[in-house]
Write an enzyme that holds these catalytic residues in place. Sequence first.
Site, PDB file in Angstrom:
ATOM      1  N   HIS A 144      -1.880   5.641  -0.225  1.00  0.00           N
ATOM      2  CA  HIS A 144      -0.705   6.256  -0.228  1.00  0.00           C
ATOM      3  C   HIS A 144      -0.471   7.144  -1.186  1.00  0.00           C
ATOM      4  O   HIS A 144       0.120   6.955  -2.320  1.00  0.00           O
ATOM      5  CB  HIS A 144       0.196   5.000  -0.420  1.00  0.00           C
ATOM      6  N   ASP A 193      -3.736   3.748   4.132  1.00  0.00           N
ATOM      7  CA  ASP A 193      -2.539   3.726   2.987  1.00  0.00           C
ATOM      8  C   ASP A 193      -2.145   1.950   3.129  1.00  0.00           C
ATOM      9  O   ASP A 193      -2.082   1.512   4.443  1.00  0.00           O
ATOM     10  CB  ASP A 193      -1.328   4.311   3.892  1.00  0.00           C
ATOM     11  N   SER A 246       6.898   9.442   1.670  1.00  0.00           N
ATOM     12  CA  SER A 246       7.179   7.880   1.547  1.00  0.00           C
ATOM     13  C   SER A 246       8.692   7.616   1.580  1.00  0.00           C
ATOM     14  O   SER A 246       9.113   8.096   2.830  1.00  0.00           O
ATOM     15  CB  SER A 246       6.820   7.364   0.079  1.00  0.00           C
TER      16      SER A 246
END
Length: 282
Positions: free
Chosen positions: A258, A230, A102
């Site tokens: 995610h 995600d 991320s």
Amino acid sequence: MTEQLFTINQVEICTESFGHPADPALLLMMGAQSSMVWWEDEFCERLANAGRFVIRYDNRDVGRSTVYELGQPGYTFGDMADDAVGILNAYGIKQAHIAGMSMGGMLTQLVALRHAERVLTVTLIATSNFAPDLPPMEEKVMDFFAHAGAVDWSDDEAAIEFSVGKWRVLSGSKYPFDEERIQYLARKELARSHAYASMNNHGLVGGELSDLARIADIHVPALIVHGTEDPIIPYPHGLALADTIPNAVLLTLEGSGHEIHPAEWDSVIDAIIQHTAVITLD
């Protein structure tokens, strides 16, 4: 594993290592609002057992690293990328494999662009260069974070509820949501945080994002790992990274969100070990 506190770029950064320093180094960079505990112990140990010297760490404003007044992060993304290089210096490491998830994946890209001579490979997990033509996060994520300002961060249970809720909304549909595991990690994170609420400063950090337009200049081997469900950085972002970084390899996690779900550890760890074996230290 050994935890250490280093002064790097005039701030304190808390790190922890797994494995043997003589093995090729693998630096793990976690995402926004998340300390190093989300690189789970077993995940790190398995990488170390496969012959990597694994280092995870707390970014600024999370865990035991330096925290700033809520709402006033006194640093940029470039500073955070430079922190990673400072960690390599502190360990006496000339070059390393770097994996980021991320926001950590965004920082990994910045490190590869700003300090190419220090990077052997990059692994980019659930991340993006945030090109303007890519799809936005799903509305359910925006709705969830819109209520973050109403959380009473002085109430431990309210803070834990927010953390668990965050990971729930970010999860995919392939595997049941493991609330017990997430609760355990959230409580572990809270217990070792200087100021838990300061993690929200990550949403206010700026600077150097324009550098990500140059990711075609990343010429080290790149592994892209992305879930098809995600909701905050949609799958097309991973596809775009794989298409833009020369010779990148894509590992698609069908039905994952995610997250790096434990059910996917075998495939993700195997891919990272294979990927980081392509280049050895000088």
